[in-house]
Design a protein around this motif. Sequence first.
Motif, PDB file in Angstrom:
ATOM      1  N   ASP A  99       0.853  -1.185   0.000  1.00 26.35           N
ATOM      2  CA  ASP A  99       0.000   0.000   0.000  1.00 26.35           C
ATOM      3  C   ASP A  99       0.892   1.238   0.000  1.00 26.35           C
ATOM      4  N   ASP A 100       0.292   2.407   0.122  1.00 25.95           N
ATOM      5  CA  ASP A 100       1.062   3.650   0.057  1.00 25.95           C
ATOM      6  C   ASP A 100       2.112   3.755   1.162  1.00 25.95           C
ATOM      7  N   SER A 101       1.893   3.073   2.281  1.00 28.45           N
ATOM      8  CA  SER A 101       2.844   3.190   3.400  1.00 28.45           C
ATOM      9  C   SER A 101       4.141   2.417   3.166  1.00 28.45           C
ATOM     10  N   ASN A 102       4.123   1.432   2.261  1.00 28.07           N
ATOM     11  CA  ASN A 102       5.328   0.614   2.087  1.00 28.07           C
ATOM     12  C   ASN A 102       5.763   0.438   0.629  1.00 28.07           C
ATOM     13  N   ARG A 103       5.035   1.003  -0.288  1.00 32.27           N
ATOM     14  CA  ARG A 103       5.310   0.782  -1.707  1.00 32.27           C
ATOM     15  C   ARG A 103       6.741   1.153  -2.095  1.00 32.27           C
ATOM     16  N   GLU A 104       7.193   2.321  -1.702  1.00 37.29           N
ATOM     17  CA  GLU A 104       8.537   2.775  -2.090  1.00 37.29           C
ATOM     18  C   GLU A 104       9.629   1.930  -1.443  1.00 37.29           C
ATOM     19  N   SER A 105       9.459   1.577  -0.167  1.00 37.04           N
ATOM     20  CA  SER A 105      10.492   0.767   0.487  1.00 37.04           C
ATOM     21  C   SER A 105      10.536  -0.646  -0.103  1.00 37.04           C
ATOM     22  N   LEU A 106       9.388  -1.200  -0.454  1.00 32.01           N
ATOM     23  CA  LEU A 106       9.372  -2.513  -1.094  1.00 32.01           C
ATOM     24  C   LEU A 106      10.014  -2.456  -2.477  1.00 32.01           C
ATOM     25  N   LYS A 107       9.747  -1.393  -3.207  1.00 30.58           N
ATOM     26  CA  LYS A 107      10.360  -1.221  -4.523  1.00 30.58           C
ATOM     27  C   LYS A 107      11.881  -1.145  -4.391  1.00 30.58           C
ATOM     28  N   ALA A 108      12.355  -0.361  -3.411  1.00 34.54           N
ATOM     29  CA  ALA A 108      13.808  -0.225  -3.200  1.00 34.54           C
ATOM     30  C   ALA A 108      14.420  -1.560  -2.783  1.00 34.54           C
ATOM     31  N   ALA A 109      13.731  -2.283  -1.904  1.00 34.36           N
ATOM     32  CA  ALA A 109      14.245  -3.588  -1.464  1.00 34.36           C
ATOM     33  C   ALA A 109      14.318  -4.560  -2.640  1.00 34.36           C
ATOM     34  N   GLY A 110      13.313  -4.556  -3.507  1.00 35.64           N
ATOM     35  CA  GLY A 110      13.315  -5.428  -4.674  1.00 35.64           C
ATOM     36  C   GLY A 110      14.433  -5.086  -5.638  1.00 35.64           C
TER      37      GLY A 110
END
Length: 122
Positions: A99-110
Amino acid sequence: MCHQTVSLVARELEAHGIATVVLGSALDTVEYCGVPRFVFTDVPLGNPCGQPYDRAMQRANLGLALELLATATYPRTTLWSPYAFPGGDRWRANYARVDDSNRESLKAAGEARRARQHSGSK
């Protein structure tokens, strides 16, 4: 690998005299397929032996599987692993949540994971 595929392969191997034990976390799927021996690990999908890099947990669950292979006395035996992911059931609330709270961090981790895989390191 897909729990259903593994379960059906296990049944076919058993039909040809090769003993099997399935380690997995999709209880309903594996039990529905009717494998002879099953060690259920109540962990997120993709981690049937336990938490990634937790060798002690993984060895313990493998030990349970080998013990079940040697001691099961009736078909469709399910053994529940006593081991759990750190934090208990907290992983359930966040499993596969984007969701909006974790989208960017998940993208960076991937992206970081893909870069590590491409370079050949862990």
